[in-house]
Design a protein around this motif. Sequence first.
Motif, PDB file in Angstrom:
ATOM      1  N   ILE A   1       0.943  -1.179  -0.096  1.00 15.01           N
ATOM      2  CA  ILE A   1      -0.122   0.024   0.081  1.00 15.01           C
ATOM      3  C   ILE A   1       0.956   1.257  -0.028  1.00 15.01           C
ATOM      4  N   PRO A   2       0.341   2.437  -0.804  1.00 11.58           N
ATOM      5  CA  PRO A   2      -0.347   2.544  -1.586  1.00 11.58           C
ATOM      6  C   PRO A   2      -0.256   2.201  -3.060  1.00 11.58           C
ATOM      7  N   GLY A   3       0.659   1.452  -3.264  1.00 13.89           N
ATOM      8  CA  GLY A   3       0.771   1.031  -4.579  1.00 13.89           C
ATOM      9  C   GLY A   3       2.034   0.767  -5.082  1.00 13.89           C
ATOM     10  N   THR A   4       2.557   0.351  -6.415  1.00 16.07           N
ATOM     11  CA  THR A   4       3.794  -0.022  -6.725  1.00 16.07           C
ATOM     12  C   THR A   4       4.951   0.936  -6.401  1.00 16.07           C
ATOM     13  N   ALA A   5       5.844   0.339  -5.533  1.00 11.97           N
ATOM     14  CA  ALA A   5       6.907   1.081  -4.981  1.00 11.97           C
ATOM     15  C   ALA A   5       8.303   0.828  -6.212  1.00 11.97           C
ATOM     16  N   PRO A   6       9.208   1.488  -6.204  1.00  9.43           N
ATOM     17  CA  PRO A   6      10.391   1.206  -6.948  1.00  9.43           C
ATOM     18  C   PRO A   6      11.200   0.160  -6.649  1.00  9.43           C
ATOM     19  N   GLY A   7      12.134  -0.241  -7.542  1.00  8.40           N
ATOM     20  CA  GLY A   7      13.103  -1.251  -7.194  1.00  8.40           C
ATOM     21  C   GLY A   7      12.689  -2.606  -7.590  1.00  8.40           C
ATOM     22  N   THR A   8      11.497  -3.093  -8.116  1.00  6.63           N
ATOM     23  CA  THR A   8      11.036  -4.478  -8.373  1.00  6.63           C
ATOM     24  C   THR A   8      11.512  -4.751  -9.598  1.00  6.63           C
ATOM     25  N   ASN A   9      11.945  -3.747 -10.601  1.00  7.64           N
ATOM     26  CA  ASN A   9      12.056  -4.177 -11.903  1.00  7.64           C
ATOM     27  C   ASN A   9      11.036  -5.026 -12.846  1.00  7.64           C
ATOM     28  N   LEU A  10       9.636  -4.585 -12.249  1.00 13.04           N
ATOM     29  CA  LEU A  10       8.645  -5.268 -12.776  1.00 13.04           C
ATOM     30  C   LEU A  10       7.380  -4.285 -13.427  1.00 13.04           C
ATOM     31  N   PRO A  11       6.764  -4.622 -14.248  1.00 14.47           N
ATOM     32  CA  PRO A  11       5.486  -3.757 -14.617  1.00 14.47           C
ATOM     33  C   PRO A  11       4.740  -3.684 -13.469  1.00 14.47           C
ATOM     34  N   ALA A  12       3.927  -2.300 -13.429  1.00 18.57           N
ATOM     35  CA  ALA A  12       2.848  -2.446 -12.162  1.00 18.57           C
ATOM     36  C   ALA A  12       1.920  -3.314 -12.183  1.00 18.57           C
ATOM     37  N   ILE A  13       1.580  -4.114 -13.167  1.00 15.70           N
ATOM     38  CA  ILE A  13       0.614  -5.342 -13.151  1.00 15.70           C
ATOM     39  C   ILE A  13       1.238  -6.391 -12.127  1.00 15.70           C
ATOM     40  N   SER A  14       2.243  -6.473 -11.981  1.00 15.96           N
ATOM     41  CA  SER A  14       3.029  -7.488 -11.469  1.00 15.96           C
ATOM     42  C   SER A  14       3.254  -7.250  -9.739  1.00 15.96           C
TER      43      SER A  14
ATOM     44  N   ASP B   1      12.287  -6.536   2.516  1.00 18.19           N
ATOM     45  CA  ASP B   1      13.499  -5.558   2.042  1.00 18.19           C
ATOM     46  C   ASP B   1      14.095  -6.332   0.703  1.00 18.19           C
ATOM     47  N   LYS B   2      15.247  -5.845   0.087  1.00 17.11           N
ATOM     48  CA  LYS B   2      15.912  -6.237  -0.958  1.00 17.11           C
ATOM     49  C   LYS B   2      17.122  -6.534  -0.804  1.00 17.11           C
ATOM     50  N   ILE B   3      17.677  -7.555  -1.168  1.00 17.49           N
ATOM     51  CA  ILE B   3      19.162  -7.799  -1.522  1.00 17.49           C
ATOM     52  C   ILE B   3      19.487  -8.244  -3.056  1.00 17.49           C
ATOM     53  N   ALA B   4      20.079  -7.423  -3.860  1.00 14.53           N
ATOM     54  CA  ALA B   4      20.152  -7.805  -5.234  1.00 14.53           C
ATOM     55  C   ALA B   4      21.506  -8.070  -5.643  1.00 14.53           C
TER      56      ALA B   4
ATOM     57  N   THR C   1       4.446  -5.500  -6.388  1.00 13.03           N
ATOM     58  CA  THR C   1       5.660  -4.626  -5.768  1.00 13.03           C
ATOM     59  C   THR C   1       6.765  -5.588  -4.944  1.00 13.03           C
ATOM     60  N   THR C   2       6.746  -7.111  -5.406  1.00 15.62           N
ATOM     61  CA  THR C   2       7.505  -7.956  -4.999  1.00 15.62           C
ATOM     62  C   THR C   2       8.183  -8.815  -6.126  1.00 15.62           C
ATOM     63  N   ASN C   3       9.507  -8.783  -6.018  1.00 13.48           N
ATOM     64  CA  ASN C   3      10.253  -9.611  -6.984  1.00 13.48           C
ATOM     65  C   ASN C   3      11.098 -10.484  -6.340  1.00 13.48           C
ATOM     66  N   TYR C   4      10.968 -11.871  -6.553  1.00 14.04           N
ATOM     67  CA  TYR C   4      11.745 -12.704  -5.904  1.00 14.04           C
ATOM     68  C   TYR C   4      12.886 -13.565  -6.649  1.00 14.04           C
ATOM     69  N   SER C   5      13.152 -12.502  -7.811  1.00 19.25           N
ATOM     70  CA  SER C   5      14.154 -13.376  -8.612  1.00 19.25           C
ATOM     71  C   SER C   5      15.500 -13.086  -8.240  1.00 19.25           C
ATOM     72  N   GLN C   6      16.243 -14.087  -8.729  1.00 20.31           N
ATOM     73  CA  GLN C   6      17.688 -14.044  -8.450  1.00 20.31           C
ATOM     74  C   GLN C   6      18.500 -12.920  -9.295  1.00 20.31           C
TER      75      GLN C   6
ATOM     76  N   PHE D   1      18.720 -12.690  -4.454  1.00 15.96           N
ATOM     77  CA  PHE D   1      17.122 -12.952  -4.723  1.00 15.96           C
ATOM     78  C   PHE D   1      16.222 -11.982  -4.607  1.00 15.96           C
ATOM     79  N   GLN D   2      16.730 -10.641  -4.576  1.00 11.33           N
ATOM     80  CA  GLN D   2      15.986  -9.524  -4.456  1.00 11.33           C
ATOM     81  C   GLN D   2      15.141  -9.533  -3.073  1.00 11.33           C
ATOM     82  N   ASN D   3      13.919  -9.675  -3.169  1.00 12.81           N
ATOM     83  CA  ASN D   3      13.024  -9.659  -2.138  1.00 12.81           C
ATOM     84  C   ASN D   3      13.025 -11.044  -1.544  1.00 12.81           C
TER      85      ASN D   3
END
Length: 567
Positions: free
Chosen positions: A396-409, A481-484, A411-416, A434-436
Amino acid sequence: MNKREIVKLFVIATAAVPGLLLGASIASAQAISSDGFLASVPKATCGPRDHTESGLQGETTEQERFSGDSETAYNCNLELVGQESQADFQGAYSQDGPAYFGDCAYYGTDRAATFQGIKVIDASDPQHPVVTANLTDTPAALNPHETVATNAKTRLLVAAQTDGPNFAVYDISDCRHPVLKGSTNASSSSFHHMGAFAPDGKTYYATQNFRGVGGFLYIFDVSDPANPQALHPWQYLGDGRPHSLFLNWNGFLPGVPEGTLLFAGQPGQFGAAPTNSSFGPDGLVIEDVSDYQFRRPNPQIRIISKLFWAGQGQAEAMIPVRINGHPYLISTDEAGGAGGAGGWPAACARGASAFGYPQIIDVADVTNPKIIAKLRLEVSDPANCAALLATTPPDIPGTAPGTNLPAISGTTNYSQETCVADNPEDTKMLACGFQNAGLRVFDVSDPTHPKEIAYWKPGAVRTRVMPASGSWAPGVDRTVDKIAHWARWVVVGKGKGKGNGKGKGKGNGKGKGNGNGNGNGVGGGPGNSADIQLWTVSDGHGFQVLQFTKSFTAQHKDLFENTVTSE
């Protein structure tokens, strides 16, 4: 990619040995996916006092997020030793570096307006890391994106501006206080994105923000640090376009001179238009860059081979390691299927992995690379795609930066996004961002049967104001949090175990590391054993020093005996 028949089998793991912590070497039945590889690697077995995940492997569940539980770090066989002071911490871009040399770490931010620049961390006291400098004297240092890199052989740190043409070189002989040696202005019109040193530290390859057809690679001669020179840039009119890259180190492939092969991660994303920067295909391209390494006139880059795959997205670094004397590359994909057209829902519909994961690629024959293993977490298993989507809330309240994903996906990115070997010449373990899903550690000593053995997911900072963080936006509640990017293996207080003491540290892919004498002797009491640390950076907490627990290393001495400090 080789397609195998669907195998409806289960691999039944050996029963646990009473009284022993066997990490991920003991696991329950593991399903086989439609591509013939394990749907997910066996989970780690954690210590009794660890604060562990309750959902899928890698997931932070809705209950964990909104109950406040995720504000405490999740850990498995790793514990926090120390972190940079949080009192005046403004946030970090965990992918802007980190780079390492000696007792120091370096990372940047894309938020130039914060005037943080490249932060210099002295970790000689790992319980109390301190900031000793902020490099703000060049445009490159103020906005370096993922170009921050070091080379131990030449004792250089470089950065390339991501919103302009500047390229800067620093002397890090005194690691705590880098000194600007020289800079130059050279880039394509889209500017710099990522990069890597050649192993000898005399050449730096800078990828550009536009990686589509017609994109450029900029190559810098830094043999005279006070006078860096841009060599003739290379334009890609077809395949070979690197998002990120690595070069072969001496001895990786017998008889092949170091720095003459470039392993490019060509970024592809499902549904990307031919004019898009992420127009694929996604995967590995092996390239001959010997003309640049040997400074030949009219240098050319020649493609040796290609290996592409569907179902992931945004390939980055291709990391060279030797396991049991055999050469492999570790692939990376920072977005997975959730980054493609239609986002996460469309990835589920077409049977793709929502999130990217590492693969182990056999390159003994560089003309015919082959995938031999996939290191999927349960969050990357296509069979879990739809159920995970249904239970993963937007922040909330919406997409935050840092995910490298389109808004439809969301705000969570579990990618390595990266992996670092414990010893590139004799690899037994990989530490992967693995980011998030945090920092995940795998046992790859048997490369066709990888296993997870540890993880660290820093606590969520929620709505704390962090203007220099890659995951912050005003009012956004960040429940993960995120570790990229690049972790660093550090061996402290070596013992008298057996080992060859050899290694080329590749903490961020740049330069040689330190051998560790006659082995690490891990698992004993203080003064008799090595502590095996991992250094890392997260968006919400900055620089952190982690350590494998004594009980864990004591039960896995064979894994740690040849670990080396990486640079």
